[in-house]
Scaffold this active site. Sequence first.
Site, PDB file in Angstrom:
ATOM      1  N   TRP A  58      13.885  61.021 -11.640  1.00  0.00           N
ATOM      2  CA  TRP A  58      14.972  60.638 -12.546  1.00  0.00           C
ATOM      3  C   TRP A  58      15.647  61.873 -13.153  1.00  0.00           C
ATOM      4  O   TRP A  58      16.367  61.775 -14.122  1.00  0.00           O
ATOM      5  CB  TRP A  58      14.442  59.743 -13.668  1.00  0.00           C
ATOM      6  CG  TRP A  58      14.072  58.369 -13.215  1.00  0.00           C
ATOM      7  CD1 TRP A  58      14.847  57.247 -13.290  1.00  0.00           C
ATOM      8  CD2 TRP A  58      12.844  57.953 -12.612  1.00  0.00           C
ATOM      9  NE1 TRP A  58      14.178  56.154 -12.766  1.00  0.00           N
ATOM     10  CE2 TRP A  58      12.946  56.560 -12.344  1.00  0.00           C
ATOM     11  CE3 TRP A  58      11.662  58.608 -12.259  1.00  0.00           C
ATOM     12  CZ2 TRP A  58      11.917  55.831 -11.757  1.00  0.00           C
ATOM     13  CZ3 TRP A  58      10.643  57.879 -11.663  1.00  0.00           C
ATOM     14  CH2 TRP A  58      10.778  56.504 -11.417  1.00  0.00           C
ATOM     15  N   CYS A  91      14.117  52.724  -9.585  1.00  0.00           N
ATOM     16  CA  CYS A  91      13.587  51.359  -9.630  1.00  0.00           C
ATOM     17  C   CYS A  91      14.103  50.470  -8.513  1.00  0.00           C
ATOM     18  O   CYS A  91      13.333  49.697  -7.927  1.00  0.00           O
ATOM     19  CB  CYS A  91      13.833  50.735 -10.996  1.00  0.00           C
ATOM     20  SG  CYS A  91      15.575  50.526 -11.456  1.00  0.00           S
ATOM     21  N   HIS A 130      16.676  47.329 -15.156  1.00  0.00           N
ATOM     22  CA  HIS A 130      15.454  47.705 -14.444  1.00  0.00           C
ATOM     23  C   HIS A 130      15.213  46.661 -13.367  1.00  0.00           C
ATOM     24  O   HIS A 130      15.408  45.466 -13.586  1.00  0.00           O
ATOM     25  CB  HIS A 130      14.256  47.781 -15.401  1.00  0.00           C
ATOM     26  CG  HIS A 130      12.982  48.185 -14.719  1.00  0.00           C
ATOM     27  ND1 HIS A 130      12.928  49.231 -13.830  1.00  0.00           N
ATOM     28  CD2 HIS A 130      11.726  47.665 -14.775  1.00  0.00           C
ATOM     29  CE1 HIS A 130      11.688  49.352 -13.386  1.00  0.00           C
ATOM     30  NE2 HIS A 130      10.949  48.409 -13.933  1.00  0.00           N
ATOM     31  N   ASP A 172       5.863  44.883 -10.264  1.00  0.00           N
ATOM     32  CA  ASP A 172       6.716  46.052 -10.492  1.00  0.00           C
ATOM     33  C   ASP A 172       6.053  47.281  -9.888  1.00  0.00           C
ATOM     34  O   ASP A 172       4.962  47.671 -10.301  1.00  0.00           O
ATOM     35  CB  ASP A 172       6.943  46.245 -11.997  1.00  0.00           C
ATOM     36  CG  ASP A 172       8.076  47.220 -12.295  1.00  0.00           C
ATOM     37  OD1 ASP A 172       8.489  47.950 -11.378  1.00  0.00           O
ATOM     38  OD2 ASP A 172       8.538  47.253 -13.449  1.00  0.00           O
ATOM     39  N   ASN A 211      11.308  40.114 -23.489  1.00  0.00           N
ATOM     40  CA  ASN A 211      11.392  39.293 -24.698  1.00  0.00           C
ATOM     41  C   ASN A 211      10.817  39.952 -25.946  1.00  0.00           C
ATOM     42  O   ASN A 211      10.484  39.261 -26.910  1.00  0.00           O
ATOM     43  CB  ASN A 211      10.699  37.946 -24.482  1.00  0.00           C
ATOM     44  CG  ASN A 211      11.277  36.860 -25.365  1.00  0.00           C
ATOM     45  OD1 ASN A 211      12.348  37.012 -25.941  1.00  0.00           O
ATOM     46  ND2 ASN A 211      10.568  35.757 -25.477  1.00  0.00           N
ATOM     47  N   ASP A 257      10.950  41.911 -29.486  1.00  0.00           N
ATOM     48  CA  ASP A 257      11.897  42.178 -30.569  1.00  0.00           C
ATOM     49  C   ASP A 257      11.988  43.687 -30.771  1.00  0.00           C
ATOM     50  O   ASP A 257      11.004  44.413 -30.597  1.00  0.00           O
ATOM     51  CB  ASP A 257      11.436  41.520 -31.868  1.00  0.00           C
ATOM     52  CG  ASP A 257      11.632  40.014 -31.853  1.00  0.00           C
ATOM     53  OD1 ASP A 257      12.272  39.506 -30.916  1.00  0.00           O
ATOM     54  OD2 ASP A 257      11.137  39.351 -32.782  1.00  0.00           O
ATOM     55  N   GLU A 311      17.184  32.116 -26.218  1.00  0.00           N
ATOM     56  CA  GLU A 311      17.080  33.026 -27.361  1.00  0.00           C
ATOM     57  C   GLU A 311      17.282  32.271 -28.686  1.00  0.00           C
ATOM     58  O   GLU A 311      18.234  31.502 -28.837  1.00  0.00           O
ATOM     59  CB  GLU A 311      18.129  34.137 -27.261  1.00  0.00           C
ATOM     60  CG  GLU A 311      17.830  35.166 -26.194  1.00  0.00           C
ATOM     61  CD  GLU A 311      16.781  36.182 -26.630  1.00  0.00           C
ATOM     62  OE1 GLU A 311      16.112  35.954 -27.643  1.00  0.00           O
ATOM     63  OE2 GLU A 311      16.639  37.208 -25.936  1.00  0.00           O
ATOM     64  N   GLU A 335      11.005  29.853 -28.103  1.00  0.00           N
ATOM     65  CA  GLU A 335      11.065  31.294 -27.838  1.00  0.00           C
ATOM     66  C   GLU A 335      10.415  32.083 -28.968  1.00  0.00           C
ATOM     67  O   GLU A 335       9.667  33.041 -28.735  1.00  0.00           O
ATOM     68  CB  GLU A 335      12.527  31.716 -27.651  1.00  0.00           C
ATOM     69  CG  GLU A 335      12.722  33.155 -27.201  1.00  0.00           C
ATOM     70  CD  GLU A 335      13.042  34.089 -28.352  1.00  0.00           C
ATOM     71  OE1 GLU A 335      12.965  35.321 -28.153  1.00  0.00           O
ATOM     72  OE2 GLU A 335      13.348  33.588 -29.443  1.00  0.00           O
ATOM     73  N   TYR A 357      20.239  55.656 -17.936  1.00  0.00           N
ATOM     74  CA  TYR A 357      20.122  54.205 -17.781  1.00  0.00           C
ATOM     75  C   TYR A 357      18.712  53.735 -18.124  1.00  0.00           C
ATOM     76  O   TYR A 357      18.484  52.559 -18.386  1.00  0.00           O
ATOM     77  CB  TYR A 357      20.523  53.767 -16.370  1.00  0.00           C
ATOM     78  CG  TYR A 357      19.424  53.823 -15.331  1.00  0.00           C
ATOM     79  CD1 TYR A 357      18.569  52.741 -15.129  1.00  0.00           C
ATOM     80  CD2 TYR A 357      19.245  54.948 -14.524  1.00  0.00           C
ATOM     81  CE1 TYR A 357      17.566  52.783 -14.174  1.00  0.00           C
ATOM     82  CE2 TYR A 357      18.247  55.000 -13.572  1.00  0.00           C
ATOM     83  CZ  TYR A 357      17.414  53.919 -13.390  1.00  0.00           C
ATOM     84  OH  TYR A 357      16.422  53.965 -12.444  1.00  0.00           O
TER      85      TYR A 357
END
Length: 575
Positions: free
Chosen positions: A233, A269, A328, A351, A391, A393, A440, A445, A514
């Site tokens: 990167w 990625c 990503h 991943d 998800n 916060d 959301e 949620e 990014y």
Amino acid sequence: MTSLSHGTADWFSPVSVHHTDQYNSDQLIIRRGQTFQIELDLSRPFNPNTDKLHLEMKTGPLPQVSKRTHIIIPLVDELQDESWEAKIVEQNVNRVKLSVNSPVTAVIGKYKLTITTQCLKTGETTTHDHDKDIYMLFNPWCEDDTVYMEGEKELKEYVLNDTGRIYYGTEKQIGARTWNFGQFDEGILEACLFVLDNSEVPPSGRGDPVNVVRVISAMINSPDDLGVLEGNWSGNYAGGTSPTAWSGSVEILRQYHREGGKPVKYGQCWVFSGVTTTVLRCLGIPTRSVTNFQSAHDTDVSLTTDVYFDENMEPIHHLNSDSVWNFHVWNDCWMARPDMPPGMGGWQAVDSTPQETSHGTFRCGPASLAAIRSGQVYLKFDTPFVFAEVNSDKIYWQRNLDGTFGQIHSEKKAVGHCISTKAVGSDERVDITHLYKYPEGSEEERIAVETACRYGSKPDVYSSPIAEDVRVEVMMEGEGPRMGGDAQLKIVVKNTSSQPRRTTLHSQVAVMYYTGVLKDTVKKDTLNVELNPQEGELGFVRIGILAYYSHYCNSMHTVGSIRYKLSLQGKKRKI
């Protein structure tokens, strides 16, 4: 019976029945849990009363019967569904046609075939090693295979489609990259099995797709096991290929195989994801590439994305290791999960980009999307990390005079937007955010977020919620800022309480990679705001091209966006 003649066996099973006719190979490629046929030319007619015959299949460097890598296939009168067995279905003088059955739990990989015959009258035994290999794959068309997927259109897309689309950019400016997966190209099946052979996992573990996917997740990257791709990167790609120059997986896998396992330079990625899709589809596991916009990278298993400031609202850079990537790319693969509670099967997140280690190795998944959606992060594998990506916060912390930190602001909709993959049967983009999380702000949620965080490194983060009666929102016109032009931001500050409020806004404009890593700060401002009860205030900020362009040009190959950060001073005082 004395011996087998030269050229003893021919493949007879039509590969179209096994959905393997697209592979560019003259070897027999079959799927487990399904019969296949071979024909044997013997030196004389076979007599079941005086002759014995059985087949042996071996895979791996040290085949063992106990580990299901040395298979002895007896001749039987009738085939059973769950066993390795062979049955004579046709006999014509010296030629015998056999139907061979394999169980749905068979180890996948490359097998060597041996035919053994014995004459009971003389006791003479003859063996013949066939000169061609048998390749056994997972079988998503078989209802009893754990990778079974219902629907021909879905199977055509997620197993048989050798091209696709990978998405990138920002949620307001989503771009699409055509990718050649090429899983049926010449030499790719051999290269994919070479990747498995190059891992530390023995062939005996290759009957379970969970194990295989976990191995592939580790082996597509190179930091700890000399896997397929070396990540880079930095913007300097000397000695290799720029990640943006790749348009498919074929040359990457061929080069890795050709050079004996030397990592290929370089990947980011979307390249890791594209190669993962190729390998898993090639082995028979339904797979797709998935892009998450505003993707969080949680580095301390807090399941929150944390930003730290000192007493003067200056960022504490050595603590701000969490980041939010513009986008990503990872993978979803399809399988049942008998190792987990009911309901956790279906799509699993995987991943291969080397971000954090899992049990000491750079890998991630398979993590059940059902578990991620409900916040059940205690279920394996690496569910907390993927949950945080989609998800978490974003929590802002300020250092107090005594050295402790207190929450001053939280953003509940900061990450996990427009999760995208290619649609079934077309080149359209489909949004699958709903598979990863509830809408959301919905009650479900919020319950999922708070459930997940109880298992993180900051379990009390929601025990004392902060009262945010002054709210701030940053909005952009249209698609947002584009590199090479001015950007205009609209800032709305609203006092939702019944009392007057005085607050301080701290803003920072930065050029970001990014991956969410700060490149340079372009502009910083502090603004005092006084608001009456239920009063709102609207302001505009214009960021001219000259303010950021020189920073962008210094690393234009990897910089992702202009980012505007804004936070409130910790204490809101009554007037």
